[in-house]
Design a protein around this motif. Structure first.
Motif, PDB file in Angstrom:
ATOM      1  N   PRO A 191      -4.945  -0.813  23.501  1.00  0.00           N
ATOM      2  CA  PRO A 191      -5.979  -1.451  24.255  1.00  0.00           C
ATOM      3  C   PRO A 191      -6.584  -2.419  23.403  1.00  0.00           C
ATOM      4  CG  PRO A 191      -5.998   1.045  24.390  1.00  0.00           C
ATOM      5  CD  PRO A 191      -4.915   0.592  23.499  1.00  0.00           C
ATOM      6  N   GLY A 192      -6.878  -3.617  23.879  1.00  0.00           N
ATOM      7  CA  GLY A 192      -7.805  -4.537  23.311  1.00  0.00           C
ATOM      8  C   GLY A 192      -6.681  -5.516  22.792  1.00  0.00           C
ATOM      9  N   GLU A 193      -5.394  -5.410  23.011  1.00  0.00           N
ATOM     10  CA  GLU A 193      -4.421  -6.383  22.570  1.00  0.00           C
ATOM     11  C   GLU A 193      -3.810  -7.084  24.032  1.00  0.00           C
ATOM     12  OE1 GLU A 193      -1.613  -5.921  19.496  1.00  0.00           O
ATOM     13  OE2 GLU A 193      -2.976  -3.984  19.176  1.00  0.00           O
ATOM     14  N   VAL A 194      -3.258  -8.197  23.871  1.00  0.00           N
ATOM     15  CA  VAL A 194      -2.841  -9.008  24.918  1.00  0.00           C
ATOM     16  C   VAL A 194      -1.234  -9.750  24.401  1.00  0.00           C
ATOM     17  CG1 VAL A 194      -4.824  -9.119  26.448  1.00  0.00           C
ATOM     18  CG2 VAL A 194      -4.179 -11.012  24.953  1.00  0.00           C
ATOM     19  N   CYS A 195      -0.633 -10.130  25.116  1.00  0.00           N
ATOM     20  CA  CYS A 195       0.941 -10.502  24.947  1.00  0.00           C
ATOM     21  C   CYS A 195       0.919 -12.096  25.414  1.00  0.00           C
ATOM     22  CB  CYS A 195       2.017  -9.661  25.521  1.00  0.00           C
ATOM     23  SG  CYS A 195       2.249  -7.931  25.119  1.00  0.00           S
ATOM     24  N   PRO A 196       1.069 -12.883  24.451  1.00  0.00           N
ATOM     25  CA  PRO A 196       1.048 -14.310  24.978  1.00  0.00           C
ATOM     26  C   PRO A 196       2.239 -14.743  25.566  1.00  0.00           C
ATOM     27  CG  PRO A 196       1.638 -13.943  22.586  1.00  0.00           C
ATOM     28  CD  PRO A 196       1.154 -12.626  23.051  1.00  0.00           C
ATOM     29  N   ALA A 197       2.510 -15.789  25.788  1.00  0.00           N
ATOM     30  CA  ALA A 197       3.736 -16.234  26.488  1.00  0.00           C
ATOM     31  C   ALA A 197       4.839 -15.859  25.616  1.00  0.00           C
ATOM     32  CB  ALA A 197       3.639 -17.879  26.689  1.00  0.00           C
ATOM     33  N   LYS A 198       5.833 -15.746  26.077  1.00  0.00           N
ATOM     34  CA  LYS A 198       7.250 -15.641  25.378  1.00  0.00           C
ATOM     35  C   LYS A 198       7.355 -14.372  24.350  1.00  0.00           C
ATOM     36  CE  LYS A 198       8.924 -20.203  26.226  1.00  0.00           C
ATOM     37  NZ  LYS A 198       9.721 -21.407  25.380  1.00  0.00           N
ATOM     38  N   TRP A 199       6.229 -13.697  24.554  1.00  0.00           N
ATOM     39  CA  TRP A 199       6.114 -12.488  23.528  1.00  0.00           C
ATOM     40  C   TRP A 199       7.458 -11.612  23.753  1.00  0.00           C
ATOM     41  CZ3 TRP A 199       6.314  -7.041  24.553  1.00  0.00           C
ATOM     42  CH2 TRP A 199       6.005  -6.467  23.383  1.00  0.00           C
ATOM     43  N   THR A 200       7.952 -10.966  22.737  1.00  0.00           N
ATOM     44  CA  THR A 200       8.950 -10.081  22.567  1.00  0.00           C
ATOM     45  C   THR A 200       8.289  -9.132  21.855  1.00  0.00           C
ATOM     46  OG1 THR A 200      10.152 -11.329  20.908  1.00  0.00           O
ATOM     47  CG2 THR A 200      10.741 -11.632  23.114  1.00  0.00           C
ATOM     48  N   PRO A 201       8.908  -7.733  21.547  1.00  0.00           N
ATOM     49  CA  PRO A 201       8.473  -6.559  20.885  1.00  0.00           C
ATOM     50  C   PRO A 201       8.842  -7.349  19.338  1.00  0.00           C
ATOM     51  CG  PRO A 201       9.767  -5.872  22.680  1.00  0.00           C
ATOM     52  CD  PRO A 201       9.856  -7.223  22.661  1.00  0.00           C
ATOM     53  N   GLY A 202       7.640  -6.798  18.476  1.00  0.00           N
ATOM     54  CA  GLY A 202       7.652  -7.211  17.134  1.00  0.00           C
ATOM     55  C   GLY A 202       7.122  -8.493  16.970  1.00  0.00           C
ATOM     56  N   ALA A 203       6.436  -9.362  18.015  1.00  0.00           N
ATOM     57  CA  ALA A 203       5.989 -10.481  17.776  1.00  0.00           C
ATOM     58  C   ALA A 203       4.459 -10.379  17.757  1.00  0.00           C
ATOM     59  CB  ALA A 203       6.288 -11.593  19.006  1.00  0.00           C
ATOM     60  N   GLU A 204       3.754 -11.297  17.385  1.00  0.00           N
ATOM     61  CA  GLU A 204       2.249 -11.127  17.238  1.00  0.00           C
ATOM     62  C   GLU A 204       1.711 -11.060  18.748  1.00  0.00           C
ATOM     63  OE1 GLU A 204      -0.267 -13.577  14.606  1.00  0.00           O
ATOM     64  OE2 GLU A 204       1.435 -14.090  13.543  1.00  0.00           O
ATOM     65  N   THR A 205       0.725 -10.432  18.959  1.00  0.00           N
ATOM     66  CA  THR A 205      -0.079 -10.297  19.965  1.00  0.00           C
ATOM     67  C   THR A 205      -1.476 -10.910  19.688  1.00  0.00           C
ATOM     68  OG1 THR A 205      -1.001  -8.282  19.418  1.00  0.00           O
ATOM     69  CG2 THR A 205       0.980  -8.002  20.852  1.00  0.00           C
ATOM     70  N   LEU A 206      -2.317 -11.061  20.439  1.00  0.00           N
ATOM     71  CA  LEU A 206      -3.683 -11.624  20.568  1.00  0.00           C
ATOM     72  C   LEU A 206      -4.705 -10.553  20.713  1.00  0.00           C
ATOM     73  CD1 LEU A 206      -3.303 -14.623  22.662  1.00  0.00           C
ATOM     74  CD2 LEU A 206      -3.007 -14.741  20.109  1.00  0.00           C
ATOM     75  N   LYS A 207      -5.947 -10.489  20.083  1.00  0.00           N
ATOM     76  CA  LYS A 207      -6.865  -9.563  20.381  1.00  0.00           C
ATOM     77  C   LYS A 207      -7.920 -10.590  20.786  1.00  0.00           C
ATOM     78  CE  LYS A 207      -5.663  -6.187  17.028  1.00  0.00           C
ATOM     79  NZ  LYS A 207      -5.841  -5.512  15.969  1.00  0.00           N
ATOM     80  N   PRO A 208      -8.391 -10.628  21.972  1.00  0.00           N
ATOM     81  CA  PRO A 208      -9.285 -11.467  22.660  1.00  0.00           C
ATOM     82  C   PRO A 208     -10.713 -11.408  22.175  1.00  0.00           C
ATOM     83  CG  PRO A 208      -8.041 -10.838  24.289  1.00  0.00           C
ATOM     84  CD  PRO A 208      -7.627 -10.052  23.108  1.00  0.00           C
ATOM     85  N   SER A 209     -11.155 -12.280  21.585  1.00  0.00           N
ATOM     86  CA  SER A 209     -12.717 -12.027  21.053  1.00  0.00           C
ATOM     87  C   SER A 209     -13.347 -13.631  21.141  1.00  0.00           C
ATOM     88  CB  SER A 209     -12.661 -11.505  19.790  1.00  0.00           C
ATOM     89  OG  SER A 209     -12.038 -12.580  18.769  1.00  0.00           O
ATOM     90  N   LEU A 210     -14.709 -13.285  20.831  1.00  0.00           N
ATOM     91  CA  LEU A 210     -15.668 -14.709  20.917  1.00  0.00           C
ATOM     92  C   LEU A 210     -14.942 -15.540  19.574  1.00  0.00           C
ATOM     93  CD1 LEU A 210     -17.757 -16.104  21.947  1.00  0.00           C
ATOM     94  CD2 LEU A 210     -19.140 -15.150  20.329  1.00  0.00           C
ATOM     95  N   ASP A 211     -14.555 -15.004  18.605  1.00  0.00           N
ATOM     96  CA  ASP A 211     -14.012 -15.577  17.312  1.00  0.00           C
ATOM     97  C   ASP A 211     -12.679 -16.378  17.790  1.00  0.00           C
ATOM     98  OD1 ASP A 211     -16.040 -14.843  16.081  1.00  0.00           O
ATOM     99  OD2 ASP A 211     -14.911 -13.464  15.145  1.00  0.00           O
ATOM    100  N   LEU A 212     -12.037 -15.937  18.819  1.00  0.00           N
ATOM    101  CA  LEU A 212     -10.608 -16.730  19.470  1.00  0.00           C
ATOM    102  C   LEU A 212     -10.655 -17.658  20.193  1.00  0.00           C
ATOM    103  CD1 LEU A 212      -7.638 -16.099  18.640  1.00  0.00           C
ATOM    104  CD2 LEU A 212      -7.687 -14.498  20.525  1.00  0.00           C
ATOM    105  N   VAL A 213     -11.667 -17.959  20.683  1.00  0.00           N
ATOM    106  CA  VAL A 213     -12.177 -18.787  21.857  1.00  0.00           C
ATOM    107  C   VAL A 213     -12.005 -20.198  21.228  1.00  0.00           C
ATOM    108  CG1 VAL A 213     -13.915 -20.014  23.292  1.00  0.00           C
ATOM    109  CG2 VAL A 213     -13.590 -17.219  23.234  1.00  0.00           C
ATOM    110  N   GLY A 214     -10.982 -21.094  21.796  1.00  0.00           N
ATOM    111  CA  GLY A 214     -10.721 -22.260  21.360  1.00  0.00           C
ATOM    112  C   GLY A 214      -9.935 -22.440  20.247  1.00  0.00           C
ATOM    113  N   LYS A 215      -9.357 -21.497  19.764  1.00  0.00           N
ATOM    114  CA  LYS A 215      -8.665 -21.590  18.586  1.00  0.00           C
ATOM    115  C   LYS A 215      -7.225 -21.249  18.609  1.00  0.00           C
ATOM    116  CE  LYS A 215     -12.292 -20.750  15.267  1.00  0.00           C
ATOM    117  NZ  LYS A 215     -13.275 -20.918  16.270  1.00  0.00           N
TER     118      LYS A 215
END
Length: 187
Positions: free
Chosen positions: A162-186
């Protein structure tokens, strides 16, 4: 309205599976990940290439705790005949579900009413019976089991993190994203 995050509607159908006719219902899906792969018809052209590709990758799906269900508007008797006469379909170890009443195809919104056939619809369903992924193709465009595996792995990852999302072309072991205000526009 999209079917995403909706519960699979009640159904009961016959399927051909491992040399037997078996019943499959919406309750059969509960407790494990499932993939419904709708295709237009048995004894056709693109369909066996897709079902064969899924058969070649079935062990990996099973390793993830995923059951595959091939679904067409044919009868379970036709599924058996196709399984018995086609080398490609003979490899299929997952259930081939019959939908001669068109009810399941209609419930998943892939039915071509005037033809009585289904579009190539792929639905990933979580253990609670909720649809998490939908992909629908025109019938001339085949699908890829490896890409479906990647999407299933992403859906399972998101469900267990919970709280993580998988970006385009994600594969197991790759980095995920944690949506937050700090991530907007980055990104």
């Amino acid at each position: 309205m999209s079917l995403i995050n909706t519960e699979v509607k009640p159904f009961k159908a016959q399927a051909y599976h491992n040399g037997k006719f078996v019943e499959v219902t919406n309750e059969t899906l509960k407790g494990k990940w499932s993939v419904f792969v709708f295709y237009p018809a048995d004894f056709t052209f693109v369909c066996p290439t897709e079902l064969g590709d899924l058969a070649d990758n079935y062990a990996e799906f099973q390793g993830l705790g995923v059951e595959i269900y091939g679904v067409s508007t044919d009868t379970h008797f036709t599924h058996k005949a196709w399984h018995d006469t086609s080398d490609t379909i003979g490899k299929v170890q997952y259930p081939l579900v019959a939908d001669p009443t068109l009810a399941i195809s209609r419930n998943f919104e892939v039915l071509i009413e005037e033809e009585g056939l289904a579009y190539r619809g792929t639905f990933v369903i979580n253990p609670e019976g909720l649809i998490k992924i939908i992909e629908v193709h025109d019938n001339g465009i085949g699908r890829d089991a490896k890409e479906l595996l990647r999407k299933v792995k992403a859906a399972q990852y998101v469900a267990s993190h919970p709280g993580e999302v998988c970006p385009a072309k994600w594969t197991p072991g790759a980095e995920t994203l944690k949506p937050s205000l700090d991530l907007v526009g980055k990104i």
